[in-house]
Write an enzyme that holds these catalytic residues in place. Sequence first.
Site, short mmCIF file in Angstrom:
data_model
loop_
_atom_site.label_atom_id
_atom_site.label_comp_id
_atom_site.label_asym_id
_atom_site.label_seq_id
_atom_site.Cartn_x
_atom_site.Cartn_y
_atom_site.Cartn_z
N TYR A 1 0.80 -1.23 0.00
CA TYR A 1 0.00 0.00 0.00
C TYR A 1 0.83 1.28 0.00
O TYR A 1 0.28 2.37 -0.05
CB TYR A 1 -1.01 0.00 1.16
CG TYR A 1 -2.27 -0.73 0.78
CD1 TYR A 1 -3.10 -0.23 -0.22
CD2 TYR A 1 -2.61 -1.94 1.37
CE1 TYR A 1 -4.24 -0.91 -0.60
CE2 TYR A 1 -3.75 -2.63 1.00
CZ TYR A 1 -4.56 -2.10 0.02
OH TYR A 1 -5.69 -2.78 -0.37
N GLU B 1 -1.55 -31.63 11.61
CA GLU B 1 -1.96 -30.81 10.47
C GLU B 1 -3.12 -29.88 10.82
O GLU B 1 -3.05 -28.69 10.59
CB GLU B 1 -2.37 -31.72 9.29
CG GLU B 1 -2.85 -30.97 8.05
CD GLU B 1 -3.47 -31.89 7.01
OE1 GLU B 1 -3.50 -33.12 7.23
OE2 GLU B 1 -3.94 -31.38 5.98
N ASP C 1 -3.87 -35.87 7.70
CA ASP C 1 -4.84 -36.76 7.08
C ASP C 1 -4.10 -37.62 6.06
O ASP C 1 -3.01 -37.27 5.61
CB ASP C 1 -5.92 -35.94 6.36
CG ASP C 1 -6.83 -35.22 7.34
OD1 ASP C 1 -6.93 -35.66 8.50
OD2 ASP C 1 -7.45 -34.22 6.94
#
Lengths: 360, 360
Positions: free
Chosen positions: A102, A189, A241
Amino acid sequence: MKLVRETLKQEELISMIEKLAKAIYQDIKHHNNPTFSVPSRSSDNIIYNERKDVIYLGDRESKRSFHNTGTSTAFTQMLFILSIIHEAAVNGKHLTKREIYYQDPELFDKDQKTSDDIIEDIAVTLGVTRPCLRVVATAKGVCIGDLTLREGEDTFNCNMLGRGGWSISPFIDEVEIVDCGAEFVLVVEKDAAMIRLVEEEFHKKYNCLLITGKGQPDIATRRLVRRLHKEEGLPVYILTDSDSYGMQICSSYKRGSISLSFESPYLAVPKAKYLGLLPSDLDKFKVPKAARLKMTEWDIKKAQTMLQYPWISKNRRWKKELLLMLERKEKAELQALAKHGITFMTDVYIPQKLETMDWI
Amino acid sequence: MKLVRETLKQEELISMIEKLAKAIYQDIKHHNNPTFSVPSRSSDNIIYNERKDVIYLGDRESKRSFHNTGTSTAFTQMLFILSIIHEAAVNGKHLTKREIYYQDPELFDKDQKTSDDIIEDIAVTLGVTRPCLRVVATAKGVCIGDLTLREGEDTFNCNMLGRGGWSISPFIDEVEIVDCGAEFVLVVEKDAAMIRLVEEEFHKKYNCLLITGKGQPDIATRRLVRRLHKEEGLPVYILTDSDSYGMQICSSYKRGSISLSFESPYLAVPKAKYLGLLPSDLDKFKVPKAARLKMTEWDIKKAQTMLQYPWISKNRRWKKELLLMLERKEKAELQALAKHGITFMTDVYIPQKLETMDWI
């Protein structure tokens, strides 16, 4: 192989930038073409060190000159951001990537990706990591367990913060590890699994630290895991997973990632063990068929791409697990183990895996 | 208007479920059709209380009977989840939504959305909030500032945790507020803004609590904000980006959300003030045109939908700001203020807004 420094004092950063600026100034004064030599961060400039099991950045560089229509914009952007980083360092401030963007959105084609890339380019050009530039990114990781830290005037133990835990500081390099009573790190995770681990007080029963990066881990979380491993000598075990995304996340904790290969040596934990949920665990721990999910097209494509990476293709056990996943076309979430009872993961699965050293 | 209880002892939950089960048992014994009466959670069954500025659930109910082909599955799913929740409560455990799903994925058509919905149905049927069922969701919020909390045997102050802060506990209802030295709560939509506030030690200079929900806030974060307001009497101010998504997030902190209207009374803070970044702030604080972004199609549609909600259309100042945004078709991130210097937000913008009570 390009190695970067992982720590840098404020004054060193200031003088590094000033040295670079003076060289540019000399170029201008002597009517030369002001030029930055920027190591290439593209995916074909990475080196996989098989012995160390870490992804490094290669040696290729590209030139960014002011008097070159193709590179003058990138040159200007680099010089501009260098001046912003310099000013912040002089004032003892840090910056976020978005704040840098910005300062002049039009210079960056009104796209923050442009300034983000230039920031990484500057880091690698100076031969340091991005945090060394005092540019901080948001951190979303959490740490729970017997670890005493000091940041500024605050000293605290991550075992005394209820079931919420410590929100890992974005300024992790300025955090001092005062004392660590835990014996290993269990990286999870997702935070859904963290809730079960915390409720069962796994960290107290097994005297370990629980850390989650809540999905794809940010730099601060990976850095904390690495520091615990290097400075405190803690073994690191990873739970995800059983799918290609989980394997990818585990791999980035272990070996680093392609996009941030120049920071790998400072983030990776090559000796981290992938505890599970492994594709071979699904049968071993009798995860019922109904609790397994079909791999999507995306999952399959991702797994096939991963098979091409040397750090998978040259790693017999990782390759075997990934091939098994692809053969079955099945994936499963950690919570699939809850079919055997909600505490099966904490009472049976993890302890058995650790005891029998059943990891890859 | 359906009001739910916001706290429930473990034993009360157990006896509530047993009472329901006994009624079903009597139905079976007397050859009646076992039936649950479930308050409707659909978006056309909400009541907006203009005086209180809170969204409530209406009184409509639907029947779920076992001997009805259209509802027998939902009936079975409810009974099954009730038994799981009962068992967990008897054992003093909590459950995550995902763990519940994995107890029998096939019963839920292999879609977790199905079991998630049934869990909410059970809560509203029992007339309690979801956390009362001891079903916890992951929490991603962070709190920094002078607040002393107790969870279990741990007592800690959120001002002593470096620049990371406290990761809000998913079990927030079991956390006790021991002491609060802060004078107000500043809720920040995103954690990028939080980094600046923390680096400038805004919470110390202005003696406030900084809380971020990191985007759409989870239940635990909203609940903590509400408790600080109700129990400690702290005023709440909210900072978001200036776009329809930011306004929506502010609105859900203030009034609750449509999808969880039955929990609104337990989560909402109707007196919370929307500090900014307001559409009218963009000119007022001279955010340069280059730092403003064009609203996307999605943004515009979202804003137009919001204009239809009674809590916007009947609120003169909210409506005015939203109309201004739509007229300009411009949005802006909080960091756009950094164009005036990275500390403009903390040194000028927020203090000036607070001093002049410039909020809606």
